[in-house]
Design a protein around this motif. Structure first.
Motif, PDB file in Angstrom:
ATOM      1  N   SER A  73      -8.695   2.723 -39.245  1.00 17.15           N
ATOM      2  CA  SER A  73      -8.644   2.561 -40.789  1.00 17.15           C
ATOM      3  C   SER A  73      -7.174   3.133 -41.192  1.00 17.15           C
ATOM      4  N   ARG A  74      -6.243   2.127 -41.928  1.00 20.54           N
ATOM      5  CA  ARG A  74      -5.070   2.746 -42.032  1.00 20.54           C
ATOM      6  C   ARG A  74      -4.548   1.961 -43.480  1.00 20.54           C
ATOM      7  N   THR A  75      -3.674   2.670 -44.182  1.00 22.45           N
ATOM      8  CA  THR A  75      -2.984   1.958 -45.406  1.00 22.45           C
ATOM      9  C   THR A  75      -1.781   1.294 -44.942  1.00 22.45           C
ATOM     10  N   GLU A  76      -1.828   0.005 -45.568  1.00 24.50           N
ATOM     11  CA  GLU A  76      -0.464  -0.709 -45.395  1.00 24.50           C
ATOM     12  C   GLU A  76       0.064  -1.249 -46.348  1.00 24.50           C
ATOM     13  N   TRP A  77       1.608  -1.385 -46.192  1.00 22.99           N
ATOM     14  CA  TRP A  77       2.316  -1.788 -47.528  1.00 22.99           C
ATOM     15  C   TRP A  77       2.465  -3.262 -47.165  1.00 22.99           C
ATOM     16  N   ILE A  78       2.095  -4.226 -48.455  1.00 24.27           N
ATOM     17  CA  ILE A  78       2.259  -5.714 -48.414  1.00 24.27           C
ATOM     18  C   ILE A  78       3.659  -5.963 -48.488  1.00 24.27           C
ATOM     19  N   GLU A  79       4.145  -7.023 -47.664  1.00 24.54           N
ATOM     20  CA  GLU A  79       5.397  -7.378 -47.783  1.00 24.54           C
ATOM     21  C   GLU A  79       5.561  -8.638 -48.745  1.00 24.54           C
ATOM     22  N   GLN A  80       6.052  -8.115 -49.846  1.00 21.74           N
ATOM     23  CA  GLN A  80       6.294  -9.174 -51.024  1.00 21.74           C
ATOM     24  C   GLN A  80       7.277 -10.291 -50.697  1.00 21.74           C
ATOM     25  N   LYS A  81       7.106 -11.616 -50.871  1.00 27.77           N
ATOM     26  CA  LYS A  81       7.777 -12.799 -50.399  1.00 27.77           C
ATOM     27  C   LYS A  81       8.158 -13.531 -51.727  1.00 27.77           C
ATOM     28  N   GLY A  82       9.607 -13.848 -51.693  1.00 28.55           N
ATOM     29  CA  GLY A  82       9.984 -14.391 -52.702  1.00 28.55           C
ATOM     30  C   GLY A  82      10.097 -13.931 -54.010  1.00 28.55           C
ATOM     31  N   GLY A  83      10.130 -12.595 -54.029  1.00 30.64           N
ATOM     32  CA  GLY A  83      10.319 -11.723 -55.184  1.00 30.64           C
ATOM     33  C   GLY A  83       8.841 -11.822 -56.234  1.00 30.64           C
ATOM     34  N   ILE A  84       8.038 -12.296 -55.599  1.00 32.20           N
ATOM     35  CA  ILE A  84       6.780 -12.323 -56.520  1.00 32.20           C
ATOM     36  C   ILE A  84       6.114 -10.935 -56.680  1.00 32.20           C
ATOM     37  N   PRO A  85       5.859 -10.660 -57.943  1.00 31.33           N
ATOM     38  CA  PRO A  85       5.368  -9.178 -58.119  1.00 31.33           C
ATOM     39  C   PRO A  85       3.821  -9.019 -57.786  1.00 31.33           C
ATOM     40  N   GLY A  86       3.277  -8.028 -57.233  1.00 31.19           N
ATOM     41  CA  GLY A  86       2.010  -8.181 -56.712  1.00 31.19           C
ATOM     42  C   GLY A  86       1.623  -6.774 -56.347  1.00 31.19           C
ATOM     43  N   ALA A  87       0.323  -6.325 -56.111  1.00 33.63           N
ATOM     44  CA  ALA A  87      -0.210  -5.087 -55.529  1.00 33.63           C
ATOM     45  C   ALA A  87       0.403  -4.905 -54.222  1.00 33.63           C
ATOM     46  N   PRO A  88       1.118  -3.737 -54.060  1.00 32.86           N
ATOM     47  CA  PRO A  88       2.103  -3.414 -52.724  1.00 32.86           C
ATOM     48  C   PRO A  88       1.206  -3.096 -51.872  1.00 32.86           C
ATOM     49  N   LEU A  89      -0.191  -2.578 -51.853  1.00 30.27           N
ATOM     50  CA  LEU A  89      -0.869  -1.770 -50.934  1.00 30.27           C
ATOM     51  C   LEU A  89      -2.054  -2.606 -50.420  1.00 30.27           C
ATOM     52  N   THR A  90      -2.609  -2.281 -49.276  1.00 34.63           N
ATOM     53  CA  THR A  90      -3.863  -2.922 -48.641  1.00 34.63           C
ATOM     54  C   THR A  90      -4.221  -1.955 -47.698  1.00 34.63           C
ATOM     55  N   VAL A  91      -5.683  -1.983 -47.460  1.00 31.47           N
ATOM     56  CA  VAL A  91      -6.170  -1.232 -46.268  1.00 31.47           C
ATOM     57  C   VAL A  91      -6.643  -1.983 -45.146  1.00 31.47           C
ATOM     58  N   HIS A  92      -6.339  -1.606 -43.989  1.00 33.93           N
ATOM     59  CA  HIS A  92      -6.492  -2.523 -42.738  1.00 33.93           C
ATOM     60  C   HIS A  92      -7.732  -1.457 -42.148  1.00 33.93           C
ATOM     61  N   ILE A  93      -8.874  -2.233 -41.671  1.00 34.34           N
ATOM     62  CA  ILE A  93      -9.904  -1.677 -41.140  1.00 34.34           C
ATOM     63  C   ILE A  93     -10.605  -2.316 -39.999  1.00 34.34           C
ATOM     64  N   ARG A  94     -10.426  -1.955 -38.724  1.00 37.13           N
ATOM     65  CA  ARG A  94     -10.931  -2.605 -37.629  1.00 37.13           C
ATOM     66  C   ARG A  94     -12.315  -1.911 -37.104  1.00 37.13           C
ATOM     67  N   TYR A  95     -13.332  -2.778 -37.064  1.00 35.56           N
ATOM     68  CA  TYR A  95     -14.729  -2.491 -36.622  1.00 35.56           C
ATOM     69  C   TYR A  95     -15.286  -3.319 -35.601  1.00 35.56           C
ATOM     70  N   ARG A  96     -16.267  -2.411 -34.803  1.00 34.07           N
ATOM     71  CA  ARG A  96     -16.843  -3.207 -33.803  1.00 34.07           C
ATOM     72  C   ARG A  96     -18.275  -3.261 -34.149  1.00 34.07           C
ATOM     73  N   TYR A  97     -18.951  -4.184 -33.730  1.00 32.74           N
ATOM     74  CA  TYR A  97     -20.418  -4.388 -34.165  1.00 32.74           C
ATOM     75  C   TYR A  97     -20.968  -5.277 -32.981  1.00 32.74           C
ATOM     76  N   TRP A  98     -22.356  -5.443 -32.960  1.00 33.42           N
ATOM     77  CA  TRP A  98     -22.983  -5.802 -31.772  1.00 33.42           C
ATOM     78  C   TRP A  98     -24.064  -6.696 -32.357  1.00 33.42           C
ATOM     79  N   VAL A  99     -24.290  -8.014 -31.709  1.00 31.55           N
ATOM     80  CA  VAL A  99     -25.247  -9.108 -32.155  1.00 31.55           C
ATOM     81  C   VAL A  99     -25.915  -9.703 -30.811  1.00 31.55           C
ATOM     82  N   ALA A 100     -26.999  -9.348 -30.521  1.00 27.88           N
ATOM     83  CA  ALA A 100     -27.782  -9.797 -29.383  1.00 27.88           C
ATOM     84  C   ALA A 100     -27.043  -9.052 -28.305  1.00 27.88           C
TER      85      ALA A 100
END
Length: 198
Positions: A73-100
């Motif tokens: 779990s970590r916070t990441e900066w979003i790369e803005q492309k073409g000078g389009i404004p937007g929210a600069p941050l996102t959260v990356h979450i990697r998780y493991r799960y089991w099915v059958a």
């Protein structure tokens, strides 16, 4: 006995031909009119919007639940492309799960709009809900267990389509009703000669 071709009486066109020609002319005028374009555009927007909305609802109902664990779990900066404004941050979450008994890993957080943040504090508060090693409830697709998410949410796409399509549809209906009430014919957007010499 000789016949003068110029003295032959011109036979009138059959009634069915005249009726068909009038129908074809009215249909052509309608197809090149603004009214037809209104029906076409509103029908596409409303139809596609309802289709996407139905797919989202069915997808939400189809998700199955299983237990998982947060790996990263970590916070990441979003790369803005073409000078389009937007929210600069996102959260990356990697998780493991089991099915059958089969283990899977995924990073998808939501089926709706991506989780983005304008402030570091907001991103940190969201990330703290999923610390590494914490148990987490995972939703997975029963037809493809490798497809998983943490939240089954609706996106705004179908509502945007309906937001544009429904007003256009209502406007087209109103114009059609007014034209029908006044006995007017559809007006072509292009110049079409109404009298064609044969």
């Amino acid at each position: 006995m000789s016949y003068d071709l110029h003295e032959r009486e011109v036979q009138p066109a059959p009634a069915w031909w005249t009726t068909w020609l009038a129908f074809a002319s009215r249909l052509l005028l309608w197809l090149i009119s603004g009214e037809f374009k209104g029906w076409l555009l509103s029908g596409f927007l409303v139809g596609f919007g309802l289709w996407e909305l139905a797919k989202q609802e069915l997808s939400i109902l189809c998700w199955k639940k299983t237990q998982g664990i947060v790996i990263e779990s970590r916070t990441e900066w979003i790369e803005q492309k073409g000078g389009i404004p937007g929210a600069p941050l996102t959260v990356h979450i990697r998780y493991r799960y089991w099915v059958a008994g089969q283990p899977y890993e995924a990073t998808r957080i939501t089926t709706g709009e991506p989780k983005t943040f304008y402030w570091v504090q907001e991103a940190a508060a969201f990330r703290k809900q999923f610390p590494p090693g914490a148990p987490v409830m995972v939703l997975y697709a029963p037809y493809d267990p490798s497809q998983a998410t943490l939240f089954a949410e609706r996106s705004s796409g179908p509502w945007i389509l309906l937001g544009f399509g429904i007003p256009i549809l209502l406007l087209t209906l109103r114009l059609r009703w007014q034209r029908h009430r006044q006995g007017e014919e559809p007006t072509p957007d292009l110049h079409v000669p109404l009298h064609i010499g044969l």
